[in-house]
Motif scaffolding. Structure first.
Motif, short mmCIF file in Angstrom:
data_model
loop_
_atom_site.label_atom_id
_atom_site.label_comp_id
_atom_site.label_asym_id
_atom_site.label_seq_id
_atom_site.Cartn_x
_atom_site.Cartn_y
_atom_site.Cartn_z
N GLY A 128 0.80 -1.21 0.00
CA GLY A 128 0.00 0.00 0.00
C GLY A 128 0.84 1.26 0.00
N CYS A 129 2.05 1.19 -0.54
CA CYS A 129 2.95 2.35 -0.49
C CYS A 129 2.48 3.48 -1.39
CB CYS A 129 4.37 1.94 -0.89
SG CYS A 129 4.58 1.50 -2.64
N GLY A 130 1.67 3.14 -2.40
CA GLY A 130 1.19 4.19 -3.30
C GLY A 130 2.18 4.56 -4.40
N GLY A 131 3.24 3.79 -4.53
CA GLY A 131 4.22 4.06 -5.59
C GLY A 131 3.59 3.98 -6.97
N VAL A 135 3.67 -0.90 -12.92
CA VAL A 135 4.37 -2.17 -12.74
C VAL A 135 5.85 -1.89 -12.53
CG1 VAL A 135 4.95 -4.38 -13.83
CG2 VAL A 135 2.68 -3.38 -14.16
N ASN A 136 6.37 -0.97 -13.31
CA ASN A 136 7.78 -0.65 -13.29
C ASN A 136 8.24 -0.12 -11.93
OD1 ASN A 136 10.18 -0.64 -14.83
ND2 ASN A 136 10.01 1.58 -15.04
N VAL A 137 7.42 0.74 -11.33
CA VAL A 137 7.85 1.44 -10.10
C VAL A 137 7.58 0.62 -8.84
CG1 VAL A 137 7.50 3.70 -11.15
CG2 VAL A 137 5.72 2.73 -9.70
N CYS A 138 6.79 -0.45 -8.94
CA CYS A 138 6.40 -1.17 -7.72
C CYS A 138 7.62 -1.77 -7.04
CB CYS A 138 5.40 -2.27 -8.04
SG CYS A 138 4.90 -3.24 -6.59
N PRO A 139 7.92 -1.34 -5.82
CA PRO A 139 9.13 -1.83 -5.15
C PRO A 139 9.00 -3.26 -4.65
CG PRO A 139 7.91 -0.37 -3.69
CD PRO A 139 7.18 -0.38 -4.99
N ASN A 172 7.37 -5.69 -6.34
CA ASN A 172 7.02 -6.58 -7.45
C ASN A 172 5.65 -7.23 -7.23
OD1 ASN A 172 9.40 -5.97 -8.68
ND2 ASN A 172 10.43 -7.90 -8.18
N ALA A 173 4.73 -6.44 -6.73
CA ALA A 173 3.38 -6.96 -6.46
C ALA A 173 2.54 -6.98 -7.73
CB ALA A 173 2.70 -6.11 -5.39
N ARG A 174 2.99 -6.25 -8.76
CA ARG A 174 2.24 -6.22 -10.02
C ARG A 174 3.02 -6.98 -11.07
NH1 ARG A 174 -1.36 -1.18 -11.07
NH2 ARG A 174 -1.77 -0.41 -8.97
N ILE A 175 2.32 -7.92 -11.69
CA ILE A 175 2.94 -8.71 -12.74
C ILE A 175 2.08 -8.59 -13.99
CG2 ILE A 175 3.77 -11.01 -13.39
CD1 ILE A 175 2.97 -10.56 -9.79
N VAL A 176 2.71 -8.34 -15.10
CA VAL A 176 1.95 -8.12 -16.33
C VAL A 176 2.40 -9.13 -17.37
CG1 VAL A 176 3.52 -6.43 -17.37
CG2 VAL A 176 1.08 -6.26 -17.79
N GLY A 236 7.91 -16.19 -1.63
CA GLY A 236 8.95 -16.90 -2.38
C GLY A 236 8.44 -18.11 -3.12
N SER A 237 7.13 -18.36 -3.09
CA SER A 237 6.65 -19.57 -3.76
C SER A 237 6.51 -19.39 -5.27
CB SER A 237 5.32 -20.05 -3.17
OG SER A 237 4.49 -18.99 -2.87
N TYR A 238 6.75 -18.19 -5.74
CA TYR A 238 6.88 -18.03 -7.18
C TYR A 238 7.99 -17.03 -7.47
CZ TYR A 238 3.93 -13.78 -6.78
OH TYR A 238 3.41 -12.56 -6.43
N LYS A 239 8.46 -17.08 -8.70
CA LYS A 239 9.61 -16.27 -9.09
C LYS A 239 9.29 -14.79 -8.92
CE LYS A 239 10.93 -15.47 -13.46
NZ LYS A 239 11.30 -15.75 -14.85
N ASN A 240 10.23 -14.07 -8.35
CA ASN A 240 10.10 -12.63 -8.17
C ASN A 240 10.21 -11.95 -9.53
OD1 ASN A 240 9.73 -10.36 -6.67
ND2 ASN A 240 11.84 -10.19 -5.97
N THR A 241 9.11 -11.46 -10.04
CA THR A 241 9.13 -10.94 -11.40
C THR A 241 8.10 -9.85 -11.58
OG1 THR A 241 8.77 -11.54 -13.74
CG2 THR A 241 7.50 -12.74 -12.11
N LYS A 242 8.33 -9.02 -12.59
CA LYS A 242 7.32 -8.03 -12.95
C LYS A 242 6.56 -8.47 -14.21
CE LYS A 242 9.78 -3.98 -11.17
NZ LYS A 242 8.86 -3.49 -10.15
N GLY A 243 6.98 -9.60 -14.77
CA GLY A 243 6.33 -10.09 -15.98
C GLY A 243 6.99 -9.52 -17.23
#
Lengths: 284, 287
Positions: B59-62, B227-231, B233-237, B278-285
């Motif tokens: 919820g950082c709002g980035g 997606v790019n700015v999310c620190p 990596n909560a958004r994956i596209v 950690g149960s899935y790869k840390n990625t932005k897509g």
């Protein structure tokens, strides 16, 4: 969020004016088709059609004024049915169609072109019905839970017809056309009474109570007991349904003036229905 | 009294009025014919969607700010936002933050209701808006159940047209700053938005606007700004049509929810909650 109100005052007033105009045109065409052709009926019908045209013009101006880019809005007339899936596209066709038909109809009636009047009456009936109904249909495909009901289109149709018929009585009183002793006057009086009951009680009030209590719609609850309660109970129920019905049934209601007054209250009720449905529907 | 003589017949009057109306209408249509939004060929055949992991999101709002910066979103408007909800009674209280944006629905009600097809589906399944075709009727705002479309009811970025300094002879006016930075209308003008569905890097009054999924970025294979700015990596596209894409795999692995699914809009923003970090790869897509 601010900046998100889709339908404001200009649109609300347009919805009322288009409903009244369409309802008036419907009344005029039905009188032309199914009532004995007398000079008095002809005069009343012409006045009703002219008033319908004036009201529609004012509504169209308000509609254009509400657009963020009004000149681009002319595109909807230039390219009909640009998006056939959109009720607004159909609305622009119906608006332009009604405009043209009303002008033609007035010309035909004024010049005693009976065959042309008859044809235009049938066509006008279809277009006017569409004009009155499409606004209800437009709301019913929009996001508010209060609007998402198939009842909105018939509700708007019935209330538009009430408004049109009420306008007829007002014009009749102003221009002193049909006397109270005329059988037509008596029939139309009863029709107005029944229509107010059907639209007001069965279509509008029952739906709002149902939506608030059974479906639990927040916007319907706002209408029944919240910030719109005064407008609903005072404006729509008392002034828009009970008072005109009482007036119609009274001795005063059997006079031209009494029926015109009842008609004005009924029109106010129609406006209040649109006000609460459109504004309260956007509150939640 | 002399009779007034008509200088033109009724037929000629009606003819000239009709020509005038047609000319005005053509003139109103013509500006749209000049330029139409470019087609995103690299997105052809793809169906771009997004997964948001509500467990990773702090919820950082980035994303909210990143979107505003990238798209010159004006003061008081948000194309991406965080909706916070507190439920329950103490001590059993839950607080949830749900980042929202345009869902670019497959069955988009805004596209159906738009009378001029300004709202339309573009390549990649993005719900795009042609600002040059928009008449500002706001029907899309009425149709959208997610309240993600906003209407420019005043001049956008009017602050930067203001030539009155706060303190005369001491501070600069906003307009002075723009001129000094060599900008056009705003100091943070984004030229990459020119020619996209937004139509311009700086927009105008009287039209609606919404999230474009950063179509000016994704057409070049870049990620949307949020997606790019999310620190975290909560958004994956990614491409929902590709079963091997990160988004497709996350959707099949978790039980995602979507906003107001019952309305049948088929939104393409999916919400998951990975309670085992950690149960899935840390990625932005990837686009």
């Amino acid at each position: 969020m601010e900046h998100e109100l889709a339908y404001g005052w200009p649109i609300l007033i347009y919805f009322f004016l288009s409903g009244t105009s369409g309802g008036a045109f419907i009344c005029a065409t039905l009188l032309t088709l199914f009532v004995e052709k007398t000079e008095k009926i002809k005069r009343l019908v012409i006045y009703e059609a002219i008033t319908s045209l004036i009201i529609l013009s004012i509504g169209a101006v308000l509609l254009m004024a509400d657009l963020g880019q009004p000149l681009r809005g002319l595109k909807l007339i230039a390219i009909p049915l640009l998006n056939p899936m959109s009720p607004l596209t159909w609305g622009s066709v119906l608006l332009s169609g009604n405009f043209v038909l009303l002008i033609w109809y007035i010309y035909a009636k004024q010049n005693d072109k009976n065959q042309l009047s008859k044809v235009l009456s049938y066509v006008g009936l279809v277009f006017a019905t569409g004009l009155v109904t499409y606004t209800g249909f437009l709301l019913s495909v929009s996001h508010s839970p209060l609007w998402q009901s198939a009842i909105l289109a018939p509700l708007f149709f019935a209330s538009g017809c009430i408004s049109g018929l009420s306008l007829l009585f007002v014009l009749n009183y102003i221009f002193k056309i049909i006397p109270k002793d005329d059988i037509i006057f008596s029939h139309l009086r009863k029709i107005l009474f029944i229509m107010i009951l059907i639209d007001g009680v069965i279509l509008t009030d029952y739906y709002i109570v149902y939506a608030a209590i059974i479906r639990g719609h927040e916007s319907a609850q706002i209408i029944l007991t919240g910030s719109f309660a005064f407008a609903f109970w005072g404006g729509e129920v008392i002034l828009g349904i009970i008072l005109p019905c009482v007036l119609i049934l009274s001795k005063f209601g059997k006079t031209e003036k009494g029926l015109a007054v009842a008609g004005l209250f009924a029109m106010f009720g129609v406006f209040m229905v649109r006000y609460i449905i459109i504004f309260a529907g956007q509150m939640a | 009294m002399e009779d007034l003589k008509l200088t033109t017949s009724r037929r000629n009057f009606l003819k000239s009025s009709g020509i005038g109306i047609i000319a005005t209408t053509v003139a109103s249509v013509a500006p749209e014919a000049k330029g139409s939004p470019s087609s995103n060929n690299s997105l052809k055949g793809k169906n771009i969607g997004m997964v948001i992991d509500l467990q990773r999101c702090t919820g950082c709002g980035g994303c909210v700010i990143g979107c505003k910066i990238e798209n010159n979103v004006q003061e008081g408007f948000q194309w991406a936002r965080n909706v916070s909800k507190t439920t329950g009674k103490f001590p059993n209280v839950a607080h949830e933050i749900v980042p929202t944006l345009c869902n670019h629905c497959e069955n988009a009600p805004c596209v159906k209701i738009c009378p001029t097809k300004a709202m339309h589906k573009g390549d990649g399944g993005i719900t795009k808006h042609n600002s040059q075709a928009c008449i500002g009727c706001k029907a899309c705002i009425g149709a959208c159940p997610y309240k993600v479309i906003s209407y420019n009811d005043r001049e956008v970025h009017s602050f930067w047209n203001n030539d009155n300094p706060l303190i005369n002879g001491c501070t600069s006016s906003a307009k002075t700053i723009v001129n000094k930075t060599g900008g056009t209308k705003v100091p943070y003008y984004n030229s990459s938005k020119e020619g996209t569905s937004g139509g311009a890097g700086v927009r105008y009054k009287g039209i609606v606007e919404k999230c474009t999924f950063c179509d000016h970025r994704i057409k070049d294979g870049k990620l949307p700004a949020c997606v790019n700015v999310c620190p975290a990596n909560a958004r994956i596209v990614g491409d929902l049509n590709d079963p091997k894409s990160e988004v497709s795999m996350l959707i099949s692995k978790y039980r995602p929810t979507r906003l107001k699914e019952h309305l049948g809009t088929k939104p393409k923003v999916f919400y998951i909650k990975d309670n085992n970090p950690g149960s899935y790869k840390n990625t932005k897509g990837k686009i």
